[in-house]
Design a protein around this motif. Structure first.
Motif: not given
Length: 253
Positions: A69-72, A78-81, A87-90
């Motif tokens: 959610r934070a990444e999107f 389209a650019k979300a990795n 990595k953020a979610a571990r």
């Protein structure tokens, strides 16, 4: 004497056989009971492991949903990795693919519940207002409260979903509003209004509501501003209709 001795011997053998069978039966029962206990323990461990695995899977999914959610929101679909999301979610990428088929499946887990609720609320509120126009304010309050609670999902859906199957959702809302505006203006004008005018009016209204959702407002502030925008829009619409009624010949040509 010999007969008595033989009889005693046979009796002893019988007793030994009975004792043997009893011992054998007891051993079998004990072994059977032991096997049952062992199997029961294995089943308990298996069920416990399954429950723990299900719980871990749910926890992993929730962590991925939060980081996704934070990444999107930050980068758009389209650019979300995926690596950054993991990595953020571990969470490992392997664990990601155990939970979700791909990036769009993660987006679906984030947006689908909100879309379902939104569509249901729109349907219910439309019916309520048709039966009782006085419910409009309460309907607007409930909708704004819901959108405030899910503002991140709303922003992703309306502005950050390009490249996914949700990228056409904003256009659908736009077309629905254009249809509603056209019907409203036609009702008071007797003729269909200029389609380009309606498109611009709808764009302005949508932009205003998106500003409310994206802005750093409290729920009460959003509700108040939405009501004031609505009053302005209604008054402006009636003034515009009055003007357009004086220009009907333009629309009849």
């Amino acid at each position: 004497m010999a007969k008595s001795s033989a009889k005693a011997h046979r009796s002893c053998l019988v007793q030994m056989k009975v004792m043997w069978h009893f011992a054998e039966s007891t051993t079998k029962k004990e072994n059977c009971g032991s096997r049952i206990v062992t199997l029961t323990k294995r089943l308990v461990r298996a069920n416990t492991t399954s429950v723990m695995n299900d719980e871990r899977r749910k926890q992993t999914e929730q962590k991925l949903i939060r980081s996704g959610r934070a990444e999107f929101l930050e980068k758009g679909y389209a650019k979300a990795n995926l690596r950054d999301i993991c990595k953020a979610a571990r969470v490992t990428t392997g664990a990601f693919y155990f939970s979700f088929e791909n990036k769009e499946a993660l987006l679906a887990a984030i947006l689908d519940p909100v879309i379902t609720d939104y569509q249901r609320m729109c349907s219910v509120f439309a019916k309520r207002e048709e039966d009782d126009p006085g419910t409009a304010d309460d309907n607007e309050r409930q909708m704004m409260e819901y959108l405030s609670a899910h503002r991140t999902e709303a922003i992703i859906l309306m502005e950050k979903s390009a490249g996914s199957r949700y990228e056409g959702f904003k256009s659908q809302i736009d077309m629905q509003m254009q249809s509603a505006f056209t019907s409203y203006f036609s009702k008071f004008m007797g003729v269909s209004p200029d389609a380009e005018l309606i498109r611009i009016l709808v764009s302005m209204r949508l932009q205003g509501y998106m500003e409310l959702i994206k802005g750093d407002y409290t729920v009460e502030e959003r509700i108040r501003l939405a009501r004031e925008i609505g009053i302005h829009a209604d008054a402006g619409s009636m003034a515009l209709i009055k003007y357009l009624n004086g220009q009907k010949e333009v629309y009849r040509k």
